[in-house]
Design a protein around this motif. Structure first.
Motif, PDB file in Angstrom:
ATOM      1  N   GLN A   1       0.827  -1.208   0.000  1.00  0.00           N
ATOM      2  CA  GLN A   1       0.000   0.000   0.000  1.00  0.00           C
ATOM      3  C   GLN A   1       0.861   1.257   0.000  1.00  0.00           C
ATOM      4  OE1 GLN A   1      -3.154   0.011   2.833  1.00  0.00           O
ATOM      5  NE2 GLN A   1      -3.482   2.207   2.687  1.00  0.00           N
TER       6      GLN A   1
ATOM      7  N   LYS B   1      -2.406  -7.301  -4.997  1.00  0.00           N
ATOM      8  CA  LYS B   1      -2.757  -6.730  -3.696  1.00  0.00           C
ATOM      9  C   LYS B   1      -2.282  -5.284  -3.547  1.00  0.00           C
ATOM     10  CE  LYS B   1      -3.153 -11.119  -1.404  1.00  0.00           C
ATOM     11  NZ  LYS B   1      -2.870 -11.938  -0.264  1.00  0.00           N
TER      12      LYS B   1
ATOM     13  N   LYS C   1      -2.326  -1.300  -3.573  1.00  0.00           N
ATOM     14  CA  LYS C   1      -3.326  -0.256  -3.359  1.00  0.00           C
ATOM     15  C   LYS C   1      -2.610   1.084  -3.273  1.00  0.00           C
ATOM     16  CE  LYS C   1      -7.056   1.378  -0.490  1.00  0.00           C
ATOM     17  NZ  LYS C   1      -7.754   1.303   0.782  1.00  0.00           N
TER      18      LYS C   1
ATOM     19  N   ASP D   1      -3.440   5.119  -2.739  1.00  0.00           N
ATOM     20  CA  ASP D   1      -4.356   6.214  -2.443  1.00  0.00           C
ATOM     21  C   ASP D   1      -3.625   7.492  -2.816  1.00  0.00           C
ATOM     22  OD1 ASP D   1      -6.589   4.792  -1.368  1.00  0.00           O
ATOM     23  OD2 ASP D   1      -5.433   4.433   0.446  1.00  0.00           O
TER      24      ASP D   1
ATOM     25  N   ALA E   1      -5.651  -1.707  -6.935  1.00  0.00           N
ATOM     26  CA  ALA E   1      -6.555  -0.561  -6.811  1.00  0.00           C
ATOM     27  C   ALA E   1      -5.772   0.740  -6.801  1.00  0.00           C
ATOM     28  CB  ALA E   1      -7.372  -0.673  -5.531  1.00  0.00           C
TER      29      ALA E   1
ATOM     30  N   ASN F   1      -6.784   4.686  -6.083  1.00  0.00           N
ATOM     31  CA  ASN F   1      -7.775   5.688  -5.708  1.00  0.00           C
ATOM     32  C   ASN F   1      -7.162   7.052  -5.971  1.00  0.00           C
ATOM     33  OD1 ASN F   1      -9.688   3.771  -4.729  1.00  0.00           O
ATOM     34  ND2 ASN F   1      -8.420   3.543  -2.909  1.00  0.00           N
TER      35      ASN F   1
END
Length: 140
Positions: free
Chosen positions: A77, A93, A95, A97, A112, A114
Motif C-alpha cells: 500500500q 494486492k 493499493k 491512495d 486498486a 484511488n
C-alpha cells in the motif's frame, strides 16, 4: 508471490537494501540500487536521479508519503503520489491512495488506484508545470 518464476522486464532485480516486516521508519528515504520494503515507511521514498533504481514493496509493506523511483513493483500500500519515470507494476494486492504518474504500467486484476493515472513520457521524474496559457514550461 510477486515475481516468482518470472523475470522483471528490463529492471534489475538486485536488492541492495531490505526493510524488514518489523521495521517502521519515519522520515524520507533516499536511495540508489534496489530497495525492498516489507515494513512501514512514514515519509517519502526517493531514488537518486539517473540511478535506474528499483523499489519493491511486498504485500506486507506500506508507505505513507510520495514515491519517486524509476521502476516500482508494488504489491503493498502507498498513501501518496507515485512517480515512475520508467515503469510501474501493480500486483494483485497493490493499493495506491494517490495519483500514479507512469511511462509504462502493468496492472494485475485486484490492484486498486484511488486517484488519477497520468501517462508521462518524460524521461525524468520531475513535475511538469504549465504556465497560465496552458503551455508546458521548460521544453523549448
Amino acid at each position: 508471490m510477486l515475481g516468482q518464476g518470472k523475470k522483471s522486464k528490463g529492471a534489475s532485480t538486485k536488492v541492495d537494501t531490505i526493510i524488514g516486516q518489523q521495521t517502521r521508519i519515519e522520515g524520507d528515504i533516499h536511495f540508489s540500487g534496489g530497495l525492498h520494503i516489507d515494513g512501514r515507511i512514514k515519509g517519502g521514498v526517493i531514488a537518486e536521479t539517473g540511478s535506474g533504481s528499483v523499489l519493491t514493496v511486498s504485500e506486507l509493506g506500506s508507505i505513507e508519503g510520495d514515491v519517486r523511483v524509476p521502476t516500482v513493483i508494488l504489491n503493498g500500500q502507498v498513501t501518496g503520489d507515485v512517480r515512475s519515470a520508467e515503469r510501474i507494476e501493480l500486483a494483485a494486492k497493490a493499493k495506491v491512495d494517490g495519483d500514479v504518474y507512469y511511462n509504462l504500467i502493468e496492472m494485475a486484476m485486484g490492484a486498486a488506484v484511488n486517484g488519477s493515472l497520468v501517462h508521462n513520457v518524460e524521461t525524468d521524474s520531475s513535475v511538469v508545470t504549465f504556465d497560465r496559457e496552458g503551455v508546458e514550461n521548460g521544453t523549448d
